[in-house]
Design an enzyme around this catalytic site. Sequence first.
Site, PDB file in Angstrom:
ATOM      1  N   HIS A  12      11.831  -5.094  30.037  1.00  0.00           N
ATOM      2  CA  HIS A  12      11.338  -3.742  30.295  1.00  0.00           C
ATOM      3  C   HIS A  12       9.976  -3.761  30.985  1.00  0.00           C
ATOM      4  CE1 HIS A  12      11.784   0.528  29.416  1.00  0.00           C
ATOM      5  NE2 HIS A  12      10.502   0.572  29.151  1.00  0.00           N
ATOM      6  N   HIS A  44      15.103   6.608  30.307  1.00  0.00           N
ATOM      7  CA  HIS A  44      14.947   6.547  28.858  1.00  0.00           C
ATOM      8  C   HIS A  44      16.338   6.446  28.242  1.00  0.00           C
ATOM      9  CE1 HIS A  44      11.582   7.605  25.777  1.00  0.00           C
ATOM     10  NE2 HIS A  44      11.555   6.359  26.157  1.00  0.00           N
TER      11      HIS A  44
END
Lengths: 775, 234
Positions: free
Chosen positions: A50, A96
């Site tokens: 990430h 998200h």
Amino acid sequence: MAVEIPDPPNDKTLFRVGLTRDEYEELCRRLGRKPNIVEMGMVGAMWSEHCAYKSSRLHLRKLPTSGSRVLQGPGENAGAVALTDNIAAVFKIESHNHPSAVEPFQAAATGVGGIIRDIFTMGARPIATTDPLRFGPITDFYDPDIPREAIERNRFLFSGVVAGIAHYGNCVGIPTVGGEVVFDASYSLNPLMNGMCLGVVNPGELIRAFAQGEGNKVLLVGAKTGADGVQGATFASVDLAEDVQRDRPAVQIGDPFLEKCLIEATLALKNHPALVGVQDLGAAGLTSSSCEMAGRGGVGLKLNLDNVPLRQAEIGPYEIMLSESQERMLMIIGKDGVDAVGEEFARWGLDSATIGEVIAEPVVSLWWKGGEVAHLPTALLTTEAPEHERPTAAIPQPKPLRLDGNEAVRLAAKRALPDDFPIKLELNTPFENALALLLAHPNNASKRIVWQQYDHQVQDNTVFGPEAADAALVRLKDDPGGIAITTDGPGHLCMLDPHLGGQHAVKEAYLNLLTVGAEPAAYTNCLNFASPEDPHVMAGFVAIVEGMAKASRALETPVVSGNVSFYNQTVGGAVMPTPVIGMVGYVPDVRRALRHRFPRAGLSILTVAIGDWRLDGSGLLWDVLCERDGAVSAIDFSALVALKDFTLTAIYDGLVASAHDIDSGGLALALAECAYGEMGAQIELPAELVQAAGGLAETLFGFPPIGLTLTVPPEKERDIAALADAYSLPVYDLGETGGETLSVAVAGETKPAISFPASALAAIHNESLPYWMGT
Amino acid sequence: MKAGIITFLGSNCDDDALYALGDVLGADASRVLYNENELPKLDLVVLPGGFSYGDYLRCGAIARFSPIMSAVKEFADAGGLVLGICNGFQILTEAGLLPGALTRNDCVEFRCKWVNIRVENNQTPFTGELSPGDVLRVPIAHTEGNYFDRPENIARLNEENRVVFRYCDEKGQVTPEANPNGSIENIAGILNEGGNVLGMMPHPERACEELLGSADGMRILRSIALYAVNRADA
């Protein structure tokens, strides 16, 4: 630190901090000592997929990121391009996805909050957001293989994500002007929640996320720090667990009111002489913001964690450094400006705390209760994070289509919309039945039940909001122009052919901007994929990035920001590769901008179609019949650039009354969309077009790789023909707007293939999604 | 006309009201922050839309305690013109400057859409340039716009001609289908007893330019400005 860890750490500890054993050993080697648990947590987060883009960095470098308008490329909070001498567009898209699979409402809300912070931390006023979303099927009508429980869960995720976006975006006062919702079996239980935000700033007032100046102060502003979202970055870098509910504590809770106050306070301070740099606290919270700011400035930060305002007293340095509590920002402020900055924040009801200072040594040094609890070189956490060249499998050759157009239409004719479908249609031909099925599909139905929950008008700039045109358009108050925004991500074309699919993603966004009259400037991308450890996924990723790079270079639309989201897979399956392009363009005069609907009767309808017309990957095959073989047509980029010049010239010379692109939904769908305003048209398909497309069914339901429909006032037809000639573009005359019916026939034939009242088309469009949702 | 727009923490249509009154209408419009204790000399106070204090607890319930609200009350008591739009309307009911309450929409969700409203009373400082029966196209954007009060209070509003706007269809018919939020008797905007405080859920400041879909809201703002100018001359 009170936490005892075994030496060497066991698998459980390593899993908790998000490090593999190889990475742990590498870390020990680079440090020349064993890290403590705080350091392991920080490194685990910063070396996660990430934060570190460790599987993708190597390939993302292939994307062109510079250009004469680019003020800021990737690597900052957001990218920026100059649209005029006084106006820079600042924008970025983020995902998200993982949290949305677990707790859709809060995940979507905080997703919106996070992307907005990326924009105003650059000093830009956020003026629009768009939300490209992907969900699994919400009905088993089209795909009976989807289990009932999955349908229910997909509906829950869809409703929850939309409500979360509405909750946050409405409160914070930024219009949600557009987006997409696409349903596909590959997204079942794997929703994609992407959010894009656009801001504007005077180019001279851009703020950067730099730490500089030894002795300058580090301020943490906004919300207090709690244990919420500890290690969210790590969570987003593994497959979703089978029991996703278990991961709920990894999801953060948003406070849009606090964010609204943060926006105003930050923008009030943007020209303050003491302000050095600003970064928001996103994934990996204080860890990533502090070491990234220090890394960019080539300095270090010494932080005293005792000064971090806490929401709960019992948390220690590990949680403080890895918390993803929302609505926080880190600021570097000159020594003399701390009080003034604190006062401005207090005026907006916000906390600010001096938690440290800039030091010369390029390390992040953390102190807590009188002792140093972490001491890590910034480069180790940022530029020197591991980078993997993941193995890739060979990309399979596209499988040839099993159906031709007539067979597809015949197959569709065996299906009928359910008996209780709210719109009754008189169906006289198999083409009409196929079109009705296509129009009613959730992917083509109006998303009004979504966007009526979003405030799409606040700030008084929305010229084209949701579904008003091919792209959204916000005007600029101090300029005759405006900014057009679109998001596009044809995952199904990437599934069929990743290299060409990546090109089509960029092309779709580009065409959508052209049709409203915008000159495409640059784009941001959100690359949503399954596990990079799967060589097939990784091969697709590489091919798609290379395809995007090719398109970007040819179209001179650089990538200025972006996001990669891997591991979008559960036990139920993996998402199809879904690169979402968020492109912006400048419209010099908003009064000239065009919508897609037929504006009035008596206009000629023209189509520009360039390249091999195909049925493969069309809405009829992919969505209606669940036929997932086929190939993707190549794009002639020099013709596409000529089409840009042609279209923008035609729009600015007032030769065109409306414009709409033809995407994989096909020509018939594109024409139906133009008729949703309840203005019909009489279409006679020229024989040479039908021949080029490969038959009537292919013409109606297939699509060219580059296609536009335009309406032209009769007195301008000669001018438009001359202009098309000048650019060597093939233009077909399809017919004329007018009447209450959309009628489509092959030229010379009396019996139309399709004849629907425009009002019925509009009714199907408006009522399908509520019907499939069961509301 | 001198107009002051109150910015509460969380207001988000304050800039739009400033723009519509200042840049589009050409009035002398300025911002007044929530934490001030006094108003400058003004002809009009606007309580703008948005989510003051996040609408936490209840819409408008916290904003009514902002320091500036004492000055707004004094201004209203002295006959000053007060316009509450959307969240501003909610704050006015919470502050007791207008009767009734704005409850959750009957559809339960936030609704952002264009609606039509019918002018019921043009004998007000806010609607002088309009005629009874005029239909205005303006947007709504709210979750709590469902106007409610006891039947006797609604009857009194009607008797005193204090319902200024009702939701209607394009032709001006007040129908259940044209009611976007479940408001009693399609009420979209009401006056206080003194006739100097107007609360309305639709956003006139978003409907001031044809470019954005309608300029009907400007007819309301222009009415206020003309009233204020005439009053100042008198």
